[in-house]
Design a protein around this motif. Structure first.
Motif, PDB file in Angstrom:
ATOM      1  N   ARG A  25       0.844  -1.206   0.000  1.00 55.52           N
ATOM      2  CA  ARG A  25       0.000   0.000   0.000  1.00 55.52           C
ATOM      3  C   ARG A  25       0.872   1.246   0.000  1.00 55.52           C
ATOM      4  O   ARG A  25       0.587   2.222  -0.677  1.00 55.52           O
ATOM      5  N   LEU A  26       1.962   1.192   0.775  1.00 55.40           N
ATOM      6  CA  LEU A  26       2.867   2.337   0.846  1.00 55.40           C
ATOM      7  C   LEU A  26       3.453   2.635  -0.533  1.00 55.40           C
ATOM      8  O   LEU A  26       3.489   3.779  -0.982  1.00 55.40           O
ATOM      9  N   ARG A  27       3.880   1.573  -1.203  1.00 56.43           N
ATOM     10  CA  ARG A  27       4.469   1.739  -2.536  1.00 56.43           C
ATOM     11  C   ARG A  27       3.454   2.381  -3.487  1.00 56.43           C
ATOM     12  O   ARG A  27       3.776   3.347  -4.193  1.00 56.43           O
ATOM     13  N   THR A  28       2.223   1.877  -3.466  1.00 57.91           N
ATOM     14  CA  THR A  28       1.180   2.421  -4.328  1.00 57.91           C
ATOM     15  C   THR A  28       0.931   3.899  -4.023  1.00 57.91           C
ATOM     16  O   THR A  28       0.824   4.733  -4.932  1.00 57.91           O
ATOM     17  N   LEU A  29       0.847   4.209  -2.739  1.00 59.95           N
ATOM     18  CA  LEU A  29       0.572   5.597  -2.361  1.00 59.95           C
ATOM     19  C   LEU A  29       1.694   6.520  -2.825  1.00 59.95           C
ATOM     20  O   LEU A  29       1.448   7.614  -3.341  1.00 59.95           O
ATOM     21  N   LEU A  30       2.937   6.073  -2.677  1.00 66.04           N
ATOM     22  CA  LEU A  30       4.065   6.907  -3.097  1.00 66.04           C
ATOM     23  C   LEU A  30       4.043   7.104  -4.610  1.00 66.04           C
ATOM     24  O   LEU A  30       4.315   8.189  -5.113  1.00 66.04           O
ATOM     25  N   GLU A  31       3.694   6.023  -5.321  1.00 65.75           N
ATOM     26  CA  GLU A  31       3.656   6.133  -6.785  1.00 65.75           C
ATOM     27  C   GLU A  31       2.478   6.989  -7.252  1.00 65.75           C
ATOM     28  O   GLU A  31       2.581   7.730  -8.227  1.00 65.75           O
ATOM     29  N   SER A  75       7.869  -3.677  17.529  1.00 66.18           N
ATOM     30  CA  SER A  75       8.993  -4.595  17.481  1.00 66.18           C
ATOM     31  C   SER A  75       8.654  -6.010  17.938  1.00 66.18           C
ATOM     32  O   SER A  75       9.319  -6.952  17.537  1.00 66.18           O
ATOM     33  N   THR A  76       7.615  -6.177  18.761  1.00 70.29           N
ATOM     34  CA  THR A  76       7.348  -7.536  19.231  1.00 70.29           C
ATOM     35  C   THR A  76       6.732  -8.393  18.138  1.00 70.29           C
ATOM     36  O   THR A  76       6.799  -9.608  18.186  1.00 70.29           O
ATOM     37  N   CYS A  77       6.099  -7.776  17.171  1.00 70.82           N
ATOM     38  CA  CYS A  77       5.309  -8.550  16.209  1.00 70.82           C
ATOM     39  C   CYS A  77       5.719  -8.388  14.757  1.00 70.82           C
ATOM     40  O   CYS A  77       5.458  -9.271  13.948  1.00 70.82           O
ATOM     41  N   MET A  78       6.309  -7.259  14.397  1.00 70.26           N
ATOM     42  CA  MET A  78       6.495  -7.045  12.956  1.00 70.26           C
ATOM     43  C   MET A  78       7.831  -7.589  12.466  1.00 70.26           C
ATOM     44  O   MET A  78       8.800  -7.649  13.222  1.00 70.26           O
ATOM     45  N   PRO A  79       7.900  -7.980  11.200  1.00 69.14           N
ATOM     46  CA  PRO A  79       9.202  -8.332  10.636  1.00 69.14           C
ATOM     47  C   PRO A  79       9.993  -7.032  10.495  1.00 69.14           C
ATOM     48  O   PRO A  79       9.601  -6.142   9.733  1.00 69.14           O
ATOM     49  N   LEU A  80      11.065  -6.915  11.262  1.00 75.48           N
ATOM     50  CA  LEU A  80      11.728  -5.619  11.337  1.00 75.48           C
ATOM     51  C   LEU A  80      12.373  -5.213  10.014  1.00 75.48           C
ATOM     52  O   LEU A  80      12.616  -4.035   9.771  1.00 75.48           O
ATOM     53  N   ALA A  81      12.606  -6.195   9.147  1.00 76.28           N
ATOM     54  CA  ALA A  81      13.151  -5.869   7.827  1.00 76.28           C
ATOM     55  C   ALA A  81      12.212  -4.928   7.071  1.00 76.28           C
ATOM     56  O   ALA A  81      12.650  -4.145   6.228  1.00 76.28           O
ATOM     57  N   ASP A  82      10.916  -4.993   7.366  1.00 80.90           N
ATOM     58  CA  ASP A  82       9.969  -4.098   6.698  1.00 80.90           C
ATOM     59  C   ASP A  82      10.319  -2.632   6.931  1.00 80.90           C
ATOM     60  O   ASP A  82      10.034  -1.780   6.087  1.00 80.90           O
ATOM     61  N   LEU A  83      10.908  -2.340   8.096  1.00 79.43           N
ATOM     62  CA  LEU A  83      11.245  -0.946   8.376  1.00 79.43           C
ATOM     63  C   LEU A  83      12.297  -0.446   7.395  1.00 79.43           C
ATOM     64  O   LEU A  83      12.273   0.708   6.973  1.00 79.43           O
ATOM     65  N   PHE A  84      13.227  -1.333   7.015  1.00 79.33           N
ATOM     66  CA  PHE A  84      14.238  -0.942   6.025  1.00 79.33           C
ATOM     67  C   PHE A  84      13.577  -0.709   4.669  1.00 79.33           C
ATOM     68  O   PHE A  84      13.927   0.223   3.954  1.00 79.33           O
ATOM     69  N   THR A  85      12.624  -1.572   4.326  1.00 81.36           N
ATOM     70  CA  THR A  85      11.922  -1.389   3.054  1.00 81.36           C
ATOM     71  C   THR A  85      11.188  -0.047   3.043  1.00 81.36           C
ATOM     72  O   THR A  85      11.232   0.692   2.053  1.00 81.36           O
ATOM     73  N   MET A  86      10.521   0.262   4.150  1.00 80.12           N
ATOM     74  CA  MET A  86       9.800   1.534   4.233  1.00 80.12           C
ATOM     75  C   MET A  86      10.763   2.714   4.126  1.00 80.12           C
ATOM     76  O   MET A  86      10.487   3.704   3.453  1.00 80.12           O
ATOM     77  N   GLN A  87      11.900   2.583   4.798  1.00 78.24           N
ATOM     78  CA  GLN A  87      12.897   3.653   4.749  1.00 78.24           C
ATOM     79  C   GLN A  87      13.380   3.850   3.304  1.00 78.24           C
ATOM     80  O   GLN A  87      13.444   4.982   2.813  1.00 78.24           O
ATOM     81  N   ASP A  88      13.685   2.742   2.630  1.00 78.53           N
ATOM     82  CA  ASP A  88      14.155   2.838   1.240  1.00 78.53           C
ATOM     83  C   ASP A  88      13.086   3.444   0.339  1.00 78.53           C
ATOM     84  O   ASP A  88      13.384   4.293  -0.506  1.00 78.53           O
ATOM     85  N   LEU A  89      11.849   2.978   0.513  1.00 78.06           N
ATOM     86  CA  LEU A  89      10.760   3.490  -0.313  1.00 78.06           C
ATOM     87  C   LEU A  89      10.600   4.994  -0.117  1.00 78.06           C
ATOM     88  O   LEU A  89      10.474   5.756  -1.092  1.00 78.06           O
ATOM     89  N   ALA A  90      10.611   5.426   1.136  1.00 75.64           N
ATOM     90  CA  ALA A  90      10.459   6.859   1.421  1.00 75.64           C
ATOM     91  C   ALA A  90      11.565   7.642   0.715  1.00 75.64           C
ATOM     92  O   ALA A  90      11.304   8.591  -0.027  1.00 75.64           O
ATOM     93  N   ARG A  91      12.798   7.213   0.924  1.00 74.00           N
ATOM     94  CA  ARG A  91      13.940   7.952   0.369  1.00 74.00           C
ATOM     95  C   ARG A  91      13.882   7.991  -1.156  1.00 74.00           C
ATOM     96  O   ARG A  91      14.165   9.011  -1.773  1.00 74.00           O
ATOM     97  N   SER A  92      13.492   6.858  -1.757  1.00 71.01           N
ATOM     98  CA  SER A  92      13.522   6.818  -3.220  1.00 71.01           C
ATOM     99  C   SER A  92      12.437   7.725  -3.808  1.00 71.01           C
ATOM    100  O   SER A  92      12.454   8.022  -4.990  1.00 71.01           O
ATOM    101  N   HIS A  93      11.492   8.170  -2.981  1.00 72.44           N
ATOM    102  CA  HIS A  93      10.487   9.119  -3.464  1.00 72.44           C
ATOM    103  C   HIS A  93      10.707  10.510  -2.884  1.00 72.44           C
ATOM    104  O   HIS A  93       9.806  11.347  -2.883  1.00 72.44           O
ATOM    105  N   GLY A  94      11.898  10.738  -2.362  1.00 70.85           N
ATOM    106  CA  GLY A  94      12.216  12.076  -1.866  1.00 70.85           C
ATOM    107  C   GLY A  94      11.487  12.451  -0.592  1.00 70.85           C
ATOM    108  O   GLY A  94      11.375  13.636  -0.266  1.00 70.85           O
TER     109      GLY A  94
END
Ligand SMILES: Cc1ncc(COP(=O)(O)O)c(C=O)c1O
Lengths: 446, 298
Positions: A176-182, A197-216
C-alpha cells in the motif's frame, strides 16, 4: 463490556464512582485501562485508595521505567525546583542544552533536539517539521502516535471532527505504501511509522525507509515507546536504521512529562520557519530529571528491564503452556505483549491477575520497570500460574492466525493482509522453545 | 443441503437486498442481521428482555430497535432482530430456556451463542418447511475463518459494492447512523474486503457484486444457486412479489422499505453526483489499491 471487580473495598469503589461522575471516562480511563483509582506508588508497587497493594507491570504505561518515586530523579527534580524556582521567563536553559547534547550522543540519528511535553505533541511536531522542511503536504503513516487530530483514524470514529486530509494510514502494508508513493509523486513529506517490534518483521522498516527515500520523502520513526527500551540508542540504533526524524518521550524524564523530536540538523532547522512553542517549556525541573533518568538508563537500567523481560516472558509462556491455555507472550528487548486466542478469556484473565495484586493492561504493551525485584517477578509469575490454573484449557496449542490478526488489527491498526504476513513470520516460532521471537530478532547487546 | 448460509459485507452494500433475494428462493429461509456477539449474554438477559418486551416495559422500547434505557440496547436490539427474522420474543425465550437447561450454563461463549443461532435456524426451518436457513453476519464476515470453524456446514456469501457508492450511501442516505467521514468508510471498506478474501475457505465462499446483482440479476442469481448447489428459481428475480418476515415485523429496519421495490441499477455510480471531487479523491487516496484490485475504475 468489562465491569469493575466487586472485590474492592468500599472506599475504592466510591473513589471510582466519584472520578467517573466528574472527570474520568468510562471508555478510556476505567474499563480499558484500570478499573481502580491508584493512590500512591513506590518502585514497581502501588496502592489504591483502599490500601490494596499491586505490582505494576506497566511502569505507568512507560512513564516511569525506573519505577515510581525513583529517589535520584526525585532529588534532582526537587533540588532544581528549589535552586531555579522551577519555572523561568524564557524557554532556554543550560539544562535543556545539556539534555539535548546527551540525547544527540545517545541516538545515532540525532544532530539536534526540539522539546515538547507529551508524546502526542512530539509526533505532531515531527509532522509539522517534515512538512515545512520538504514543502510537501502528505504524511503516510502507520501505528499509534497519540491523540491529536492529524492521526484521528487511529482510535475512535473520526466522524464529527475534521481530519487532516493530508494524512493517509497505510496500516504497515509495504505494498500500500508503494502504491501511495507512486500515486502521489512529489507530494509525500514523510513516511512516519511506529515500530511494533514484538510482532512485525523488522526488515519491513528498512523497506519503508528505502521506499520513502527513493520518493524524496523523509523517513520518521516514532520511538516514544521504543526509545529507551533498546540499549543502543533506540530501536533505530539497535537495528542500524537511519531515520531523518524520531520522537521520544517515555523514559526521557522518569515520572515527568517531557518529549523530544530528534533528527537531522537540516530537518530540525525547519523550526526557524514555524512556531512550535509551549508556555510550559519554561519549566526547568523536567530537564534536571531527564539528565539523571537518561544517565541511569544508559548505565544499566535499560539492560535491567530487558533482563526482567527475558525472565518474565519465558516464565509466562511456560505457565500458559502448562495449563493448556491458547495464549502466548511475545517480546522484543524491553517490551512484551500477551496474546490470547479468546479475547473474553484474556479480559477475565487480567481482571483475575489484578485481583491477585498484579496490574497490567489486557491487549496493551507490557512495559515493566527496572524497579521490579526478583521477588516481584516470582510473585507475578505465581499470579499468572494461579490464574492460568483457574482457566486451564484442553491443549497446549499456541494461538491461531485469526486470533493474532484480531489482536494486531486492534492493537496496531495493521491491514488484514499485513496481519497475515506478520503471522507467517511469527507463527511458526511461537511453539518453539524460545517463543520470545522478537528478542531473538533484535538481539540483546550487553 | 449445506446450512447455514451466512451473508456479509460492508454496511450499505446491498446485504439486506441480497438476503431478501435469497429468501425468495423456495428452498431458502434467509433473514436479516442478528447482532449476537454484542449483548453481555444471549441467555438469562434475553429471557428477561423478552418478558419486558411482552409487558411493554418502556426501558426496552424506543424508536426502532432503540431503547429508552441504554443498558438494554444490545440485548433488546438482538431480540427485536430475531422478531424481524420471524422468531417472536415468546418463542425466542423458549429456545433460550431450552438451551440453558440442556447445557446447564448461561449463553456467553461465542460457540454457545452460535449454537443458539443454530437452534433459531432449525426452528425457522421447521416452521417454514424450507431446506436451509441463513442470516446476515454483516461485518463479521471479516472473521469468516472463525465462523467457518464453528459452523462446519456453512456457506458464505460476501456482497461487495464500489466503496465510493458505499460512502455516498453512508453520508447521504443514512447520515443519522452511517459512517460520518469518507476516510472512515474507506479504511473500513478496504480492510473488511481484504480480511474476508484472505481468510475465506475457498470452496465455501462466494463473492457477488452489488452492481451485478442489480444490473444482471439472473446471471448473478444463477451463480448464487450454483454455489449453493440448488436449482435456480425465478422467484429470486421477483423478490418484491414474495412475502418476507422482515417486512412483517421490520422494527424500522433501515433497508426494509427499499427492499420492497423491484431490483434497479439506478444507484450504481451514484457517488459521481453524491460526492464532491475532493471526497472522491480522499476515498481513492486511501483505497485506490482495493478499488483497482476489484476492477473498479479509479
Ligand atoms: C508510539 C507512541 N507514540 C505516541 C504516543 C503518545 O504519547 P502521549 O500519550 O504522551 O501523548 C505514545 C503513547 O503511548 C506511543 O506509544
Amino acid at each position: 463490556m468489562t465491569s469493575t471487580p466487586t472485590t474492592q473495598a468500599p472506599t475504592a469503589r466510591n473513589e471510582l464512582d466519584r472520578a467517573l461522575a466528574i472527570t474520568s471516562s468510562r471508555t478510556w480511563d476505567a474499563d480499558r485501562r484500570m478499573p481502580l483509582v491508584p493512590d500512591r506508588g513506590q518502585g514497581a508497587h502501588f496502592w489504591d485508595s483502599s490500601g490494596q497493594e499491586y505490582i505494576d507491570l506497566t511502569s505507568c504505561t512507560g512513564a516511569a521505567p525506573l519505577g515510581m518515586g525513583h529517589a535520584p530523579v526525585l532529588d534532582a527534580v526537587i533540588d532544581e525546583m528549589r535552586r531555579s524556582g522551577g519555572v523561568l521567563p524564557g524557554v532556554m536553559s543550560s539544562l535543556r542544552t545539556d539534555v539535548a547534547q546527551d540525547l544527540c550522543s545517545i541516538f545515532p540519528c540525532a544532530q539536534r533536539a526540539l522539546f515538547f511535553r507529551t508524546g502526542s505533541c512530539a509526533t505532531s511536531g515531527a509532522v509539522r517539521l517534515a512538512r515545512v522542511h520538504t514543502g510537501r503536504d502528505l504524511i503516510l503513516t502507520s501505528g499509534f502516535h497519540g491523540w491529536h487530530d492529524w492521526q484521528l483514524q487511529y482510535k475512535g470514529t473520526p466522524d464529527v471532527v475534521g481530519r487532516d486530509a493530508g494524512v493517509v494510514d497505510f496500516g504497515y502494508d509495504v505494498e500500500r505504501l508503494r502504491t501511495l508513493l507512486e500515486d502521489h509523486p512529489g507530494r509525500v513529506a514523510a513516511v512516519f511509522v511506529t515500530p511494533e517490534s514484538t510482532c512485525m518483521p523488522l526488515a519491513d522498516l528498512f523497506t519503508m525507509q528505502d521506499l520513502a527515500r527513493s520518493h524524496g520523502a523523509l523517513f520518521a520513526l516514532d520511538e516514544v515507546m521504543t526509545g529507551f527500551r533498546f540499549v543502543n540508542g533506540g530501536l533505530h540504533g539497535a537495528l542500524g536504521l537511519t531515520p531523518d526524524l524520531i520522537t521520544v518521550s517515555k523514559g526521557l524524564c522518569n515520572g515527568m512529562a517531557l518529549s523530544a523530536v530528534l533528527g537531522a540538523r537540516s530537518v530540525l532547522e525547519a523550526h526557524e520557519k514555524t512556531y512550535l512553542g509551549n508556555t510550559f517549556m519554561r519549566e526547568v525541573a523536567p530537564f534536571a530529571g531527564a539528565r539523571v533518568s537518561v544517565d541511569i538508563q544508559r548505565n544499566g537500567a535499560t539492560q535491567t528491564i530487558i533482563d526482567h523481560v527475558s525472565r518474565l516472558v519465558p516464565g509466562i509462556n511456560a505457565v500458559l503452556a502448562r495449563h493448556g491455555l491458547a495464549a502466548r507472550a511475545l517480546s522484543a528487548a524491553g517490551i512484551f505483549h500477551v496474546l490470547f486466542e479468546d479475547d473474553d478469556l484474556g479480559q477475565r484473565f487480567y481482571t483475575e491477575l489484578r485481583r491477585r495484586g498484579v496490574h497490567a493492561e489486557f491487549g496493551g504493551a507490557h512495559l515493566v520497570s527496572a524497579a521490579l525485584t526478583p521477588e516481584d517477578i516470582d510473585q507475578a509469575l505465581l499470579a499468572f500460574d494461579e490464574v492460568a490454573a483457574t482457566f486451564a484449557g484442553p491443549s497446549a496449542r499456541s494461538i491461531s492466525a485469526g486470533a493474532f490478526a484480531r489482536f494486531a488489527e486492534d492493537a496496531f491498526r495493521v491491514t488484514p493482509r499485513v496481519a497475515a504476513r506478520w503471522w507467517e513470520q511469527l507463527g511458526p516460532r511461537l511453539d518453539t522453545a524460545t517463543p520470545d521471537a522478537g528478542a531473538a530478532l533484535v538481539g540483546r547487546s550487553a | 443441503m449445506n446450512t447455514p448460509i451466512l451473508l456479509g459485507g460492508e454496511h450499505r452494500s446491498g446485504t439486506t437486498l441480497l438476503s431478501i433475494v435469497l429468501d425468495s428462493h423456495p428452498a431458502l429461509d434467509v433473514g436479516p442481521e442478528l447482532d449476537f456477539a454484542e449483548p453481555t449474554n444471549l441467555g438469562t438477559l434475553v429471557i428477561q428482555t423478552c418478558r419486558l418486551l411482552r409487558e411493554g416495559d418502556p426501558r426496552v422500547l424506543g424508536p426502532g430497535t432503540d431503547t429508552n434505557d441504554p443498558a438494554y440496547y444490545d440485548v433488546a436490539h438482538f431480540v427485536k432482530q430475531c422478531e424481524r427474522y420471524g422468531v417472536p420474543p415468546a418463542t425466542l425465550s423458549g429456545l433460550v430456556e431450552q438451551q440453558i437447561a440442556e447445557d446447564g450454563r448461561d449463553i456467553v461463549a461465542l460457540r454457545d451463542r452460535c449454537r443458539l443461532l443454530e437452534r433459531i435456524g432449525q426452528f425457522k426451518m421447521a416452521m417454514t418447511g424450507k431446506l436451509t436457513w441463513g442470516i446476515k453476519l454483516q461485518r463479521k464476515i471479516q472473521d469468516v475463518d472463525r465462523y467457518a470453524q464453528i459452523f462446519p456446514g456453512s456457506r458464505f456469501i460476501h456482497i461487495i459494492r464500489d466503496g465510493r457508492d458505499v460512502a455516498a450511501s453512508h453520508l447521504r442516505t443514512v447520515p443519522d447512523w452511517g459512517y460520518r467521514s469518507i476516510d472512515d468508510t474507506a479504511y473500513k471498506w478496504a480492510n473488511l474486503i481484504e480480511a474476508a478474501r484472505l481468510r475465506a475457505p475457498a470452496p465455501r465462499y462466494h463473492e457477488i457484486r452489488y452492481e451485478d446483482l442489480v444490473s444482471e440479476p439472473e446471471k448473478a442469481c444463477r451463480a448464487l444457486c450454483d454455489f449453493l448447489e440448488i436449482p435456480f428459481a425465478s422467484q429470486m428475480l421477483q423478490h418484491h412479489l414474495v412475502d418476507h418476515t422482515l417486512h412483517a415485523h421490520d422494527w424500522s429496519h433501515p433497508s426494509s422499505e427499499a427492499t420492497k421495490n423491484p431490483l434497479s441499477d439506478a444507484p450504481v455510480g451514484r457517488f459521481r453526483h453524491d460526492l464532491t471531487a475532493e471526497q472522491i479523491t480522499a476515498f481513492e487516496d486511501i483505497a485506490s489499491g482495493t478499488l483497482r484490485t476489484l476492477g473498479y475504475a479509479v
